[in-house]
Design a protein around this motif. Sequence first.
Motif, PDB file in Angstrom:
ATOM      1  N   PRO A   1       0.803  -1.229   0.000  1.00 48.98           N
ATOM      2  CA  PRO A   1       0.000   0.000   0.000  1.00 48.98           C
ATOM      3  C   PRO A   1       0.835   1.278   0.000  1.00 48.98           C
ATOM      4  O   PRO A   1       0.442   2.277  -0.599  1.00 48.98           O
ATOM      5  CB  PRO A   1      -0.850  -0.096   1.262  1.00 48.98           C
ATOM      6  CG  PRO A   1      -0.615  -1.426   1.852  1.00 48.98           C
ATOM      7  CD  PRO A   1       0.496  -2.094   1.121  1.00 48.98           C
ATOM      8  N   VAL A   2       1.987   1.262   0.656  1.00 57.49           N
ATOM      9  CA  VAL A   2       2.841   2.450   0.661  1.00 57.49           C
ATOM     10  C   VAL A   2       3.440   2.667  -0.722  1.00 57.49           C
ATOM     11  O   VAL A   2       3.481   3.795  -1.220  1.00 57.49           O
ATOM     12  CB  VAL A   2       3.939   2.342   1.747  1.00 57.49           C
ATOM     13  CG1 VAL A   2       4.867   3.547   1.695  1.00 57.49           C
ATOM     14  CG2 VAL A   2       3.313   2.207   3.123  1.00 57.49           C
ATOM     15  N   ASP A   3       3.881   1.598  -1.373  1.00 57.86           N
ATOM     16  CA  ASP A   3       4.380   1.712  -2.748  1.00 57.86           C
ATOM     17  C   ASP A   3       3.292   2.236  -3.680  1.00 57.86           C
ATOM     18  O   ASP A   3       3.564   3.016  -4.585  1.00 57.86           O
ATOM     19  CB  ASP A   3       4.885   0.360  -3.257  1.00 57.86           C
ATOM     20  CG  ASP A   3       6.229  -0.023  -2.666  1.00 57.86           C
ATOM     21  OD1 ASP A   3       6.957   0.881  -2.197  1.00 57.86           O
ATOM     22  OD2 ASP A   3       6.556  -1.230  -2.664  1.00 57.86           O
ATOM     23  N   GLN A   4       2.067   1.807  -3.476  1.00 58.62           N
ATOM     24  CA  GLN A   4       0.960   2.290  -4.302  1.00 58.62           C
ATOM     25  C   GLN A   4       0.791   3.798  -4.159  1.00 58.62           C
ATOM     26  O   GLN A   4       0.603   4.501  -5.148  1.00 58.62           O
ATOM     27  CB  GLN A   4      -0.351   1.574  -3.935  1.00 58.62           C
ATOM     28  CG  GLN A   4      -0.384   0.134  -4.392  1.00 58.62           C
ATOM     29  CD  GLN A   4      -1.599  -0.621  -3.893  1.00 58.62           C
ATOM     30  OE1 GLN A   4      -2.315  -0.163  -3.001  1.00 58.62           O
ATOM     31  NE2 GLN A   4      -1.839  -1.785  -4.469  1.00 58.62           N
ATOM     32  N   LEU A   5       0.860   4.284  -2.925  1.00 55.44           N
ATOM     33  CA  LEU A   5       0.754   5.728  -2.699  1.00 55.44           C
ATOM     34  C   LEU A   5       1.848   6.495  -3.442  1.00 55.44           C
ATOM     35  O   LEU A   5       1.596   7.526  -4.057  1.00 55.44           O
ATOM     36  CB  LEU A   5       0.865   6.047  -1.208  1.00 55.44           C
ATOM     37  CG  LEU A   5      -0.336   5.774  -0.342  1.00 55.44           C
ATOM     38  CD1 LEU A   5       0.020   5.937   1.135  1.00 55.44           C
ATOM     39  CD2 LEU A   5      -1.483   6.690  -0.708  1.00 55.44           C
TER      40      LEU A   5
ATOM     41  N   SER B   1      14.145   7.600   2.706  1.00 54.85           N
ATOM     42  CA  SER B   1      13.065   7.509   1.719  1.00 54.85           C
ATOM     43  C   SER B   1      11.714   7.908   2.297  1.00 54.85           C
ATOM     44  O   SER B   1      11.460   7.763   3.500  1.00 54.85           O
ATOM     45  CB  SER B   1      12.960   6.077   1.191  1.00 54.85           C
ATOM     46  OG  SER B   1      12.475   5.210   2.200  1.00 54.85           O
ATOM     47  N   LEU B   2      10.840   8.362   1.423  1.00 56.93           N
ATOM     48  CA  LEU B   2       9.465   8.659   1.802  1.00 56.93           C
ATOM     49  C   LEU B   2       8.792   7.399   2.335  1.00 56.93           C
ATOM     50  O   LEU B   2       8.074   7.447   3.334  1.00 56.93           O
ATOM     51  CB  LEU B   2       8.692   9.220   0.597  1.00 56.93           C
ATOM     52  CG  LEU B   2       7.197   9.439   0.793  1.00 56.93           C
ATOM     53  CD1 LEU B   2       6.906  10.336   1.995  1.00 56.93           C
ATOM     54  CD2 LEU B   2       6.585  10.007  -0.475  1.00 56.93           C
TER      55      LEU B   2
ATOM     56  N   GLY C   1      14.716  12.123  -6.638  1.00 56.79           N
ATOM     57  CA  GLY C   1      13.638  11.493  -7.395  1.00 56.79           C
ATOM     58  C   GLY C   1      12.345  12.271  -7.335  1.00 56.79           C
ATOM     59  O   GLY C   1      11.283  11.688  -7.171  1.00 56.79           O
ATOM     60  N   ASN C   2      12.455  13.592  -7.434  1.00 55.39           N
ATOM     61  CA  ASN C   2      11.280  14.446  -7.413  1.00 55.39           C
ATOM     62  C   ASN C   2      10.489  14.312  -6.107  1.00 55.39           C
ATOM     63  O   ASN C   2       9.274  14.478  -6.092  1.00 55.39           O
ATOM     64  CB  ASN C   2      10.391  14.171  -8.631  1.00 55.39           C
ATOM     65  CG  ASN C   2       9.422  15.286  -8.901  1.00 55.39           C
ATOM     66  OD1 ASN C   2       9.687  16.444  -8.603  1.00 55.39           O
ATOM     67  ND2 ASN C   2       8.278  14.948  -9.469  1.00 55.39           N
ATOM     68  N   GLY C   3      11.163  13.939  -5.023  1.00 52.77           N
ATOM     69  CA  GLY C   3      10.520  13.912  -3.719  1.00 52.77           C
ATOM     70  C   GLY C   3      10.207  12.540  -3.158  1.00 52.77           C
ATOM     71  O   GLY C   3       9.462  12.422  -2.193  1.00 52.77           O
ATOM     72  N   ILE C   4      10.814  11.487  -3.714  1.00 51.04           N
ATOM     73  CA  ILE C   4      10.581  10.156  -3.127  1.00 51.04           C
ATOM     74  C   ILE C   4      11.619   9.823  -2.053  1.00 51.04           C
ATOM     75  O   ILE C   4      11.486   8.826  -1.361  1.00 51.04           O
ATOM     76  CB  ILE C   4      10.523   9.025  -4.182  1.00 51.04           C
ATOM     77  CG1 ILE C   4      11.841   8.887  -4.920  1.00 51.04           C
ATOM     78  CG2 ILE C   4       9.359   9.228  -5.124  1.00 51.04           C
ATOM     79  CD1 ILE C   4      11.917   7.643  -5.783  1.00 51.04           C
ATOM     80  N   ALA C   5      12.607  10.704  -1.908  1.00 50.45           N
ATOM     81  CA  ALA C   5      13.630  10.517  -0.880  1.00 50.45           C
ATOM     82  C   ALA C   5      14.300  11.852  -0.599  1.00 50.45           C
ATOM     83  O   ALA C   5      14.104  12.830  -1.324  1.00 50.45           O
ATOM     84  CB  ALA C   5      14.655   9.480  -1.327  1.00 50.45           C
TER      85      ALA C   5
ATOM     86  N   GLY D   1       1.511   8.986  -6.937  1.00 51.94           N
ATOM     87  CA  GLY D   1       2.390  10.146  -7.051  1.00 51.94           C
ATOM     88  C   GLY D   1       2.625  10.937  -5.779  1.00 51.94           C
ATOM     89  O   GLY D   1       2.990  12.112  -5.850  1.00 51.94           O
ATOM     90  N   LEU D   2       2.462  10.323  -4.620  1.00 53.21           N
ATOM     91  CA  LEU D   2       2.733  11.020  -3.366  1.00 53.21           C
ATOM     92  C   LEU D   2       4.225  11.342  -3.274  1.00 53.21           C
ATOM     93  O   LEU D   2       5.071  10.494  -3.565  1.00 53.21           O
ATOM     94  CB  LEU D   2       2.305  10.160  -2.171  1.00 53.21           C
ATOM     95  CG  LEU D   2       2.437  10.804  -0.794  1.00 53.21           C
ATOM     96  CD1 LEU D   2       1.505  12.014  -0.679  1.00 53.21           C
ATOM     97  CD2 LEU D   2       2.129   9.798   0.290  1.00 53.21           C
ATOM     98  N   ARG D   3       4.547  12.566  -2.872  1.00 52.35           N
ATOM     99  CA  ARG D   3       5.929  13.008  -2.799  1.00 52.35           C
ATOM    100  C   ARG D   3       6.152  13.898  -1.580  1.00 52.35           C
ATOM    101  O   ARG D   3       5.215  14.458  -1.021  1.00 52.35           O
ATOM    102  CB  ARG D   3       6.315  13.821  -4.050  1.00 52.35           C
ATOM    103  CG  ARG D   3       6.233  13.056  -5.363  1.00 52.35           C
ATOM    104  CD  ARG D   3       7.341  12.034  -5.465  1.00 52.35           C
ATOM    105  NE  ARG D   3       7.391  11.388  -6.760  1.00 52.35           N
ATOM    106  CZ  ARG D   3       6.797  10.240  -7.055  1.00 52.35           C
ATOM    107  NH1 ARG D   3       6.073   9.612  -6.157  1.00 52.35           N
ATOM    108  NH2 ARG D   3       6.911   9.696  -8.255  1.00 52.35           N
ATOM    109  N   ILE D   4       7.407  14.045  -1.211  1.00 55.47           N
ATOM    110  CA  ILE D   4       7.806  15.007  -0.184  1.00 55.47           C
ATOM    111  C   ILE D   4       7.854  16.371  -0.850  1.00 55.47           C
ATOM    112  O   ILE D   4       8.466  16.533  -1.910  1.00 55.47           O
ATOM    113  CB  ILE D   4       9.191  14.667   0.391  1.00 55.47           C
ATOM    114  CG1 ILE D   4       9.166  13.291   1.068  1.00 55.47           C
ATOM    115  CG2 ILE D   4       9.654  15.762   1.357  1.00 55.47           C
ATOM    116  CD1 ILE D   4      10.553  12.749   1.390  1.00 55.47           C
ATOM    117  N   LYS D   5       7.224  17.344  -0.227  1.00 56.07           N
ATOM    118  CA  LYS D   5       7.249  18.708  -0.763  1.00 56.07           C
ATOM    119  C   LYS D   5       8.308  19.554  -0.062  1.00 56.07           C
ATOM    120  O   LYS D   5       9.045  20.295  -0.692  1.00 56.07           O
ATOM    121  CB  LYS D   5       5.870  19.348  -0.612  1.00 56.07           C
ATOM    122  CG  LYS D   5       5.763  20.705  -1.227  1.00 56.07           C
ATOM    123  CD  LYS D   5       4.333  21.196  -1.216  1.00 56.07           C
ATOM    124  CE  LYS D   5       4.250  22.549  -1.898  1.00 56.07           C
ATOM    125  NZ  LYS D   5       2.874  23.011  -1.989  1.00 56.07           N
TER     126      LYS D   5
END
Length: 111
Positions: free
Chosen positions: A16-20, A90-91, A75-79, A25-29
């Motif tokens: 489920p976390v990978d799906q998000l 990592s996120l 990676g555009n906010g994945i880490a 497209g969930l990312r760190i802002k």
Amino acid sequence: MTSLENNIVDKPATDPVDQLILERGLRIKQLFFSVEMDRMLILLTNGNVLNLRLSQYERLKNATSVQLLQYSLIGNGIAVSWDELDEDLSLKGFIKQAALTNAVRQLEVAV
């Protein structure tokens, strides 16, 4: 790209976390820090905030405020990476840590 790579890329995430992260497209802002309060706030692109203790991360717990602010998103906010601290987080790890912290807190209240 090899056929093995195609299978990996085309395979939907089951976690489920990978799906998000990968499918929705969930990312760190942005990140916010309070060394005095032992806190790292992680603002996500969906408006939610993860609230974690700096002391949960060995290389972050002794860092200065200036060092903490010298991060870059990967990676555009994945880490997140802190070159000076030699730390990459990592996120996915942040989400799992926040979920675990909240679950433990709920169990403590119930006892």
